[in-house]
Design an enzyme around this catalytic site. Structure first.
Site, PDB file in Angstrom:
ATOM      1  N   LYS A  30       0.855  -1.198   0.000  1.00 19.15           N
ATOM      2  CA  LYS A  30       0.000   0.000   0.000  1.00 19.15           C
ATOM      3  C   LYS A  30       0.887   1.243   0.000  1.00 19.15           C
ATOM      4  O   LYS A  30       1.743   1.409   0.865  1.00 19.15           O
ATOM      5  CB  LYS A  30      -0.906   0.019   1.224  1.00 19.15           C
ATOM      6  CG  LYS A  30      -1.855   1.213   1.239  1.00 19.15           C
ATOM      7  CD  LYS A  30      -2.886   1.077   2.337  1.00 19.15           C
ATOM      8  CE  LYS A  30      -2.474   1.714   3.628  1.00 19.15           C
ATOM      9  NZ  LYS A  30      -2.489   3.182   3.653  1.00 19.15           N
ATOM     10  N   ASP A  57      -3.314   4.394  -2.037  1.00 16.96           N
ATOM     11  CA  ASP A  57      -4.328   4.848  -1.058  1.00 16.96           C
ATOM     12  C   ASP A  57      -4.244   6.367  -0.906  1.00 16.96           C
ATOM     13  O   ASP A  57      -3.723   6.874   0.084  1.00 16.96           O
ATOM     14  CB  ASP A  57      -4.063   4.122   0.272  1.00 16.96           C
ATOM     15  CG  ASP A  57      -5.105   4.457   1.332  1.00 16.96           C
ATOM     16  OD1 ASP A  57      -6.228   4.854   0.968  1.00 16.96           O
ATOM     17  OD2 ASP A  57      -4.786   4.317   2.527  1.00 16.96           O
ATOM     18  N   LYS A  59      -7.102   8.273  -1.367  1.00 18.60           N
ATOM     19  CA  LYS A  59      -8.459   8.673  -0.915  1.00 18.60           C
ATOM     20  C   LYS A  59      -8.960   9.919  -1.646  1.00 18.60           C
ATOM     21  O   LYS A  59      -9.241  10.952  -1.024  1.00 18.60           O
ATOM     22  CB  LYS A  59      -8.478   8.888   0.600  1.00 18.60           C
ATOM     23  CG  LYS A  59      -8.128   7.636   1.398  1.00 18.60           C
ATOM     24  CD  LYS A  59      -8.286   7.875   2.892  1.00 18.60           C
ATOM     25  CE  LYS A  59      -7.981   6.638   3.719  1.00 18.60           C
ATOM     26  NZ  LYS A  59      -6.581   6.221   3.700  1.00 18.60           N
ATOM     27  N   ASP A  62     -13.040  14.734  -5.058  1.00 17.74           N
ATOM     28  CA  ASP A  62     -12.959  15.996  -5.810  1.00 17.74           C
ATOM     29  C   ASP A  62     -14.079  15.986  -6.846  1.00 17.74           C
ATOM     30  O   ASP A  62     -14.922  15.081  -6.841  1.00 17.74           O
ATOM     31  CB  ASP A  62     -11.563  16.094  -6.467  1.00 17.74           C
ATOM     32  CG  ASP A  62     -11.100  17.533  -6.671  1.00 17.74           C
ATOM     33  OD1 ASP A  62     -11.948  18.383  -7.032  1.00 17.74           O
ATOM     34  OD2 ASP A  62      -9.896  17.803  -6.498  1.00 17.74           O
ATOM     35  N   THR A 113     -11.896   5.210   9.970  1.00 12.98           N
ATOM     36  CA  THR A 113     -11.844   4.537  11.274  1.00 12.98           C
ATOM     37  C   THR A 113     -11.481   5.503  12.402  1.00 12.98           C
ATOM     38  O   THR A 113     -11.659   5.182  13.572  1.00 12.98           O
ATOM     39  CB  THR A 113     -10.832   3.372  11.241  1.00 12.98           C
ATOM     40  OG1 THR A 113      -9.648   3.822  10.594  1.00 12.98           O
ATOM     41  CG2 THR A 113     -11.388   2.184  10.522  1.00 12.98           C
ATOM     42  N   ARG A 206       1.993  -1.316  11.062  1.00  7.66           N
ATOM     43  CA  ARG A 206       2.909  -1.271  12.207  1.00  7.66           C
ATOM     44  C   ARG A 206       3.298  -2.608  12.827  1.00  7.66           C
ATOM     45  O   ARG A 206       4.466  -2.763  13.219  1.00  7.66           O
ATOM     46  CB  ARG A 206       2.359  -0.300  13.253  1.00  7.66           C
ATOM     47  CG  ARG A 206       2.560   1.141  12.807  1.00  7.66           C
ATOM     48  CD  ARG A 206       1.706   2.114  13.566  1.00  7.66           C
ATOM     49  NE  ARG A 206       0.294   1.953  13.217  1.00  7.66           N
ATOM     50  CZ  ARG A 206      -0.671   2.736  13.681  1.00  7.66           C
ATOM     51  NH1 ARG A 206      -0.372   3.711  14.503  1.00  7.66           N
ATOM     52  NH2 ARG A 206      -1.921   2.546  13.297  1.00  7.66           N
TER      53      ARG A 206
HETATM   54  O1  C5P Z   1      -0.172   0.343  11.086  1.00 10.39           O
HETATM   55  P1  C5P Z   1      -1.551  -0.172  10.783  1.00 10.39           P
HETATM   56  O2  C5P Z   1      -1.592  -1.667  10.604  1.00 10.39           O
HETATM   57  O3  C5P Z   1      -2.579   0.344  11.747  1.00 10.39           O
HETATM   58  O4  C5P Z   1      -1.834   0.460   9.354  1.00 10.39           O
HETATM   59  C1  C5P Z   1      -3.091   0.534   8.780  1.00 10.39           C
HETATM   60  C2  C5P Z   1      -2.990   1.247   7.461  1.00 10.39           C
HETATM   61  O5  C5P Z   1      -4.296   1.364   6.933  1.00 10.39           O
HETATM   62  C3  C5P Z   1      -2.431   2.660   7.550  1.00 10.39           C
HETATM   63  O6  C5P Z   1      -1.693   2.906   6.362  1.00 10.39           O
HETATM   64  C4  C5P Z   1      -3.642   3.534   7.592  1.00 10.39           C
HETATM   65  O7  C5P Z   1      -3.424   4.797   7.029  1.00 10.39           O
HETATM   66  C5  C5P Z   1      -4.608   2.732   6.715  1.00 10.39           C
HETATM   67  N1  C5P Z   1      -6.024   2.988   6.931  1.00 10.39           N
HETATM   68  C6  C5P Z   1      -6.634   2.881   8.172  1.00 10.39           C
HETATM   69  N2  C5P Z   1      -7.977   3.138   8.309  1.00 10.39           N
HETATM   70  C7  C5P Z   1      -8.706   3.477   7.239  1.00 10.39           C
HETATM   71  C8  C5P Z   1      -8.117   3.566   5.980  1.00 10.39           C
HETATM   72  C9  C5P Z   1      -6.761   3.302   5.861  1.00 10.39           C
HETATM   73  O8  C5P Z   1      -5.964   2.534   9.148  1.00 10.39           O
HETATM   74  N3  C5P Z   1     -10.000   3.690   7.371  1.00 10.39           N
END
Ligand code: C5P
Length: 230
Positions: A30, A57, A59, A62, A113, A206
């Site tokens: 991603k 990603d 998002k 526009d 989220t 992470r």
């Molecule tokens: O580090 P982690 O596993 O929490 O990463 C989740 C990824 O998904 C991050 O890149 C975050 O920006 C993305 N994301 C999210 N919630 C969303 C859309 C994308 O956590 N609704």
């Protein structure tokens, strides 16, 4: 089997490529707005040349012609999947779906989220919003517009699956093993539970990026997704 997507949430391309050199079994990565802004689309080309599928990603939200232009550029670059906000509306999503053609799958971001009912209601300015109903409504509009699916939190996967039916992609961030920190994710789930509820793509950042041994942890996520499917 559900795909595991590695979120390249790292300071720059050098760090991301160094990490990828250490991992095996990565099929999807991603690329978010931070690394994209730092490295530019050349970075996408580098990833594709390594045989990876790119989930862009950014998002988008526009006017329809602008989003359609960005989608066409991503398609021409060889991006495999990309996000846009479903709140951009039906016309924007329809224009985007047309521009995406057959090779780029578009997924709509429903309610971020990071929102809860209070902050989402404040953002919309129209009384108290039922977040689950709103996710459902937006998933229906995304489907009507011709998108390939939606992005949602782990707690909404089964709800969204009931709207999308059997087909349709459900991309889920916030995937954790039992021992992982939740970080700033309010709603998390295991790979097994998310796939059981109907997720097709799991986004993991992470837990892998910050692991002492990222290769081992990434394999564990792959294994859990594989087992959940069987
Ligand atoms: O580090 P982690 O596993 O929490 O990463 C989740 C990824 O998904 C991050 O890149 C975050 O920006 C993305 N994301 C999210 N919630 C969303 C859309 C994308 O956590 N609704």
């Amino acid at each position: 089997m559900a795909e595991v997507i590695l979120a390249l949430d790292l300071p720059g391309g050098t760090e991301a490529l160094r990490l990828l050199d250490r991992l095996s079994g990565v099929r999807w990565v991603k690329v978010g707005s931070i690394i994209m802004t730092r490295e530019g689309p050349v970075f996408i080309r580098t990833l594709i040349e390594r045989g990876l599928h790119v989930f862009l990603d950014l998002k988008w939200h526009d006017i329809p012609s602008t989003v359609a232009g960005a989608v066409a550029a991503a398609r021409d670059f060889g991006v495999g999947m990309a996000t846009l906000h479903t709140l951009g509306g039906l016309a924007m999503m329809e224009a985007a779906a047309t521009a995406a053609g057959d090779t780029l799958s578009l997924v709509g971001v429903t309610v971020l989220t990071s929102h809860d009912a209070k902050s989402y209601s404040q953002a919309l300015g129209r009384g108290t919003v039922n977040v689950a109903e709103e996710v459902k409504r937006q998933a229906r509009t995304a489907t009507a517009a011709g998108l390939a699916g939606v992005v949602c939190s782990p707690s909404e996967v089964s709800l969204v699956r009931s709207v999308l039916g059997e087909g349709g992609r459900i991309v889920v961030p916030g995937i954790r093993r039992g021992s992982d920190a939740r970080d700033d994710q309010a709603r998390v789930a295991s790979a097994k539970d998310a796939v059981g509820d109907g997720a097709t793509h799991l986004v993991v950042g992470r837990p892998v990026l910050q692991a002492a041994d990222p290769a081992v942890v990434f394999q564990e996520f792959l294994e859990e997704a594989r087992c959940a499917a069987s």
